[in-house]
Design a protein around this motif. Structure first.
Motif, short mmCIF file in Angstrom:
data_model
loop_
_atom_site.label_atom_id
_atom_site.label_comp_id
_atom_site.label_asym_id
_atom_site.label_seq_id
_atom_site.Cartn_x
_atom_site.Cartn_y
_atom_site.Cartn_z
N ALA A 216 63.78 -48.09 30.96
CA ALA A 216 64.04 -49.43 31.51
C ALA A 216 62.77 -50.24 31.67
O ALA A 216 62.78 -51.46 31.46
CB ALA A 216 64.77 -49.31 32.85
N ASP A 217 61.68 -49.59 32.07
CA ASP A 217 60.43 -50.30 32.30
C ASP A 217 59.26 -49.33 32.21
O ASP A 217 59.45 -48.13 32.03
CB ASP A 217 60.45 -51.01 33.67
CG ASP A 217 60.81 -50.09 34.81
OD1 ASP A 217 60.36 -48.91 34.80
OD2 ASP A 217 61.55 -50.51 35.72
N ARG B 199 69.13 -51.52 32.58
CA ARG B 199 69.19 -51.84 34.01
C ARG B 199 70.46 -51.26 34.65
O ARG B 199 70.41 -50.67 35.73
CB ARG B 199 69.14 -53.36 34.20
CG ARG B 199 69.32 -53.84 35.65
CD ARG B 199 68.08 -53.63 36.49
NE ARG B 199 66.99 -54.47 36.04
CZ ARG B 199 66.73 -55.70 36.52
NH1 ARG B 199 67.53 -56.25 37.44
NH2 ARG B 199 65.69 -56.38 36.07
N ASP B 200 71.59 -51.41 33.96
CA ASP B 200 72.86 -50.98 34.54
C ASP B 200 72.99 -49.46 34.57
O ASP B 200 73.57 -48.90 35.50
CB ASP B 200 74.03 -51.58 33.76
CG ASP B 200 74.10 -53.09 33.88
OD1 ASP B 200 73.33 -53.67 34.68
OD2 ASP B 200 74.93 -53.71 33.17
N PHE B 201 72.45 -48.78 33.53
CA PHE B 201 72.58 -47.32 33.47
C PHE B 201 71.56 -46.64 34.38
O PHE B 201 71.86 -45.64 35.03
CB PHE B 201 72.41 -46.86 32.03
CG PHE B 201 72.66 -45.40 31.82
CD1 PHE B 201 73.90 -44.84 32.10
CD2 PHE B 201 71.66 -44.57 31.33
CE1 PHE B 201 74.13 -43.48 31.91
CE2 PHE B 201 71.88 -43.22 31.13
CZ PHE B 201 73.12 -42.67 31.42
N GLY B 202 70.33 -47.15 34.39
CA GLY B 202 69.32 -46.68 35.33
C GLY B 202 68.56 -45.44 34.92
O GLY B 202 67.60 -45.06 35.59
N LYS B 203 68.97 -44.80 33.83
CA LYS B 203 68.29 -43.58 33.38
C LYS B 203 67.87 -43.76 31.92
O LYS B 203 68.35 -44.66 31.23
CB LYS B 203 69.24 -42.38 33.49
CG LYS B 203 69.65 -42.03 34.91
CD LYS B 203 70.54 -40.79 34.94
CE LYS B 203 71.90 -41.07 34.32
NZ LYS B 203 72.79 -39.88 34.40
N PRO B 204 66.98 -42.89 31.43
CA PRO B 204 66.58 -42.99 30.02
C PRO B 204 67.77 -42.84 29.09
O PRO B 204 68.68 -42.03 29.33
CB PRO B 204 65.59 -41.83 29.85
CG PRO B 204 65.07 -41.57 31.22
CD PRO B 204 66.20 -41.85 32.15
N ILE B 205 67.76 -43.61 28.02
CA ILE B 205 68.86 -43.61 27.05
C ILE B 205 68.29 -43.27 25.67
O ILE B 205 67.31 -43.88 25.23
CB ILE B 205 69.55 -44.99 26.98
CG1 ILE B 205 70.05 -45.42 28.36
CG2 ILE B 205 70.69 -44.98 25.98
CD1 ILE B 205 70.59 -46.85 28.39
#
Length: 812
Positions: A265-266, A328-334
């Motif tokens: 995410a960041d 942002r919505d998932f919050g974990k690494p994808i």
């Protein structure tokens, strides 16, 4: 005194906010006149006081928009007209010669990202937010000039609010061709796998769009796989921390072993998992947002199946609004891996995705903005080349970088002197360089520019070859280039070589490793002869054998093979690449080491296959000989038990490098980053540099002066195994032997020929340990080391080298 100038600016000056930039500068410096986008650059008529004009022109050249690339600013004094204001004029569609460069796609800028999550902004959570400073470019362009009507946004008429922004020179979205909002722009779509063709849900409003994103997040949280449409094609996404989801993705995509790229995410999230230095941070957060190979952080948790056995993880930050919203919505690494089946091109069309990826994805998060050009993600890494000095190494050049041109040597036909000076006065012919068979990029030249395509892939696949032809036609059409010469590899069985000879154009065949080294020379503007060291897996040699461990004395016109690794047999040919135990047997046979007790254990492990290999070698049945360093790494990896059943090309060598950081092959899943270690270089095996007394031919290309004899390396390796030395130390000693061999041959060349510039290229130099320590060792001894800069050292640089050699007019 008021004066007037006509100014032409060339480079990447369309679609990057250049005209509003010029408009604001004109207001700042009290300049009257106009600015115009034309097919061969940006034209400006500027009238003002001399001092004001000087400041205007200086800032024009030295402080352009971040996404622009100013190549040249041409000035011409002209009579006053005069003007009493400054205006932006419409594009000149009548220009015949199209020489303007096209910006690659740009990651979502900070301003747009801020608006995306601002509940008070009218584009709050709009999945296609963009402005002049960011968003799609090359992947939506149908024709030049870069105007909305010539893009895949042509079917989305702007609403009044977007039109007002688009027409306002002081607005950040002035002439941003993909500009849109929920009222007038593209929207998301959702389709579950194997649902009926008409069962598609559209997200036209913010509420509907958010509902589709929520479905995607729910699927990710439940361990499912979602195909997500991006800028240059689809990605396959899943929870990067879910081992079951990763295993399912591997099985369905037929991607058995290669690591998956992961979207964070960041930057803060990246630092939870990886070590990130300043140079890597600049790469991650720059306008391109490539995948960056970063060292794993000790103690961080990585799910099995993500990047097993490796000390690096490929990470990227979101570069589209859709990705920002999902992250942002998932919050974990994808996991964000290419949306394709193994070895096939990335899928770009929604309908195609529903069919091709039907057995891979559980659902599809698509949209109704067409992708005109197929582009994978670029892959980069940062390597250390000296104390506190870092260099970017390109691994795969695609989105964000291609099709930015690579400069050709000026006028250079490569040799200097009167002939070169005369050549420089002649217009250069355009060359189409077809590139290699694997990791193909083609190259198209125009004047002093070389347009190296995005990474296309391995051409033995029919679908990939079709994508190659499609991209070739697009480049020729957009840049209005009609090739007059064709360049290709010398390998007679390469599909690209056969295609080249089927064209009704003059053909220049270029030896594979010469192309590698010339690519380095041209990127670094080197004209004097260099010592080129090309280590890779496969390249067709002038003697018909497989080269891959070569030292060439060369300029851009010709080369002499000064040294090479002694040939070893490959029982079964390609089968020895896929089954490195065969390669290990061939190496041990060549070095008379099969009777060693450790070698005998390996022979026993091979079973009946060992006898078959011995018969093939003795009788010369399907057993080519190779000088390839890549194959030596495969053999060592197999002997050590690090990798005997590779699941993808180069896995044996990759895991052998990673093995230096662990205590035994069984521990590779816990592989930790291996830091740059200058002192350890002396703990090394020895590669002998000996006189070549068994030359195979009579020409300079298929003979050499010296041979690298790797027999002592493998003898010592077997002895260390017998003595119980840790695998990590054996692997390090093996790597160090090649570092020292590079330095030794460089010293010999310097003494014999006075050449002090060493060019390194070839896929083996994507080994971080090898390239960092080789550069360090050579630099400490006073050599100038040249590396590929904008292009990868693997076969992605070959077509550029081919084009330069073809322009030089000689490869004999």
């Amino acid at each position: 005194m008021v004066e007037a100038l006509d100014i032409q600016v060339t480079g990447i000056v369309q679609g990057v906010g250049f005209r509003p930039f010029v408009y604001r500068l004109a207001k700042k410096y009290l300049i009257n006149g106009w600015v115009l986008n034309a097919s061969d650059g940006v034209f400006i008529h500027a009238e003002g006081e001399a001092a004001h004009l000087d400041g205007f022109v200086l800032e024009l050249a030295e402080n352009p928009p971040a996404a622009a690339l100013v190549e040249e600013v041409s000035l011409k004094e002209v009579p006053l007209e005069p003007f009493d204001s400054f205006e932006i004029r419409f594009s000149d569609a009548s220009a015949v010669e199209k020489t303007t460069l096209i910006s690659p796609d740009l990651a979502t800028c900070d301003d747009c990202a801020r608006e995306l999550f601002d509940a008070g902004d009218r584009r709050y959570r709009y999945p296609f937010i963009n402005c002049t400073n960011c968003g799609p470019r090359f992947t939506i362009i149908d024709a030049l000039p870069y105007d909305r009507k010539n893009t895949s946004m042509a079917g989305f008429p702007m609403c009044p609010q977007c039109t007002e922004e688009y027409d306002d020179p002081l607005d950040r979205r002035f002439h941003a061709q993909p500009d849109a909002c929920f009222l007038c722009g593209p929207c998301l779509s959702w389709k579950e796998a194997k649902a009926s063709p008409d069962d598609i849900t559209w997200g036209a409003t913010r509420e509907e769009s958010d509902a589709l994103l929520a479905r995607a997040v729910d699927y990710l949280e439940r361990g499912k796989i979602v195909a997500v449409k991006g800028l240059g094609g689809f990605h396959l996404a899943c929870d990067a921390q879910n081992a079951s989801a990763l295993a399912t993705l591997r099985e369905r995509k037929r991607r058995k072993g290669q690591a998956f790229a992961t979207m964070m995410a960041d930057l803060g999230q990246v630092r939870e998992y990886c070590e990130v230095n300043d140079a890597e941070e600049r790469l991650l957060t720059g306008a391109q947002h490539p995948i960056v190979l970063c060292k794993k952080k000790m103690g961080a948790h990585f799910a099995p199946g993500l990047a097993d056995g490796l000390s690096e993880l490929g990470v990227m930050l979101p570069y589209t609004p859709i990705q920002h919203l999902l992250a942002r919505d998932f919050g974990k690494p994808i996991v964000m891996t290419s949306g394709n089946l193994h070895d096939e091109p990335i899928v770009v069309d929604d309908e195609e995705a529903y069919e091709v990826l039907a057995d891979v994805a559980d659902a599809f998060l698509g949209h109704n903005r067409s992708i005109v050009a197929r582009y994978d993600d670029s892959v980069m890494r940062v390597i250390r080349v000296a104390d506190e000095v870092f260099s970017v190494q390109c691994i795969r050049r695609a989105r964000g970088y291609a099709p930015m041109p690579v400069p050709l040597p000026k006028g250079g036909q490569g040799g200097g002197g009167p002939a070169a000076a005369e050549d420089a006065l002649q217009p250069r012919p355009s060359v189409f360089a077809a590139g290699p068979e694997q990791k193909n990029c083609f190259c198209l030249t125009r004047g002093d520019e070389a347009f190296v395509s995005q990474h296309i892939g391995d051409l033995e696949n029919v679908e990939t070859f079709d994508a190659w032809l499609e991209s070739k036609e697009r480049f020729e059409r957009l840049f209005e280039i009609g090739p007059q010469l064709v360049a290709c590899d010398r390998h007679p069985e390469y599909l690209s070589t056969k295609w080249a000879h089927s064209q009704d154009l003059p053909v220049t065949e270029v030896q594979h490793h010469h192309a590698h080294i010339v690519s380095v020379m041209a990127e670094n503007k080197l004209e004097a002869p260099v010592a080129g060291i090309a280590f890779d897996g496969t390249g067709y040699g002038a003697d018909g054998r497989i080269w891959g461990g070569e030292v060439l004395l060369c300029n851009v016109q010709a080369f002499e093979r000064f040294a090479n690794f002694a040939y070893v047999p490959m029982p079964g040919g390609v089968a020895a690449v896929k089954n490195p135990l065969r390669m290990a047997f061939g190496v041990l046979w060549a070095f008379d080491l099969l009777d060693h007790p450790v070698a005998q254990r390996l022979v026993a492990d091979m079973g009946d296959q060992a006898a078959v290999c011995e018969q093939m070698i003795d009788k010369g049945i399907n057993t080519p000989f190779t000088s390839s360093v890549g194959r030596l790494f495969d053999a060592a990896s197999a002997i050590l038990g690090v990798c005997r059943s590779p699941r993808y090309e180069g896995e044996g060598a990759i895991l052998l490098e990673a093995a230096m950081a662990v205590s035994s092959p069984a521990d590779t899943a816990l592989s930790a980053p291996l830091e740059f270690d200058r002192a350890s270089i002396h703990d090394s095996y020895r590669i002998e540099l000996v006189k070549n007394t068994a030359a195979s031919g009579s020409t300079a290309e298929d003979t050499s002066v010296l041979l690298f004899d790797a027999a002592p390396v493998f003898a010592a390796l077997l002895e260390d195994m017998a003595a119980g030395v840790e695998t990590s130390r054996i692997a390090r000693r093996f790597h160090n032997a090649f570092v020292q061999a590079v330095s030794e041959v460089a010293r010999v060349i310097k003494l014999g020929y006075g050449i002090e510039t060493i060019a390194l290229s070839g896929g083996v130099f994507m080994n971080r340990y090898l390239i960092e320590h080789a550069v360090e060792s050579l630099t400490c001894e006073g050599f100038t080391v040249a590396l590929n800069r904008e292009l990868p050292p693997n076969d992605g640089c070959i077509s550029f080298g081919q084009a330069v050699v073809a322009l030089a007019g000689k490869n004999e």
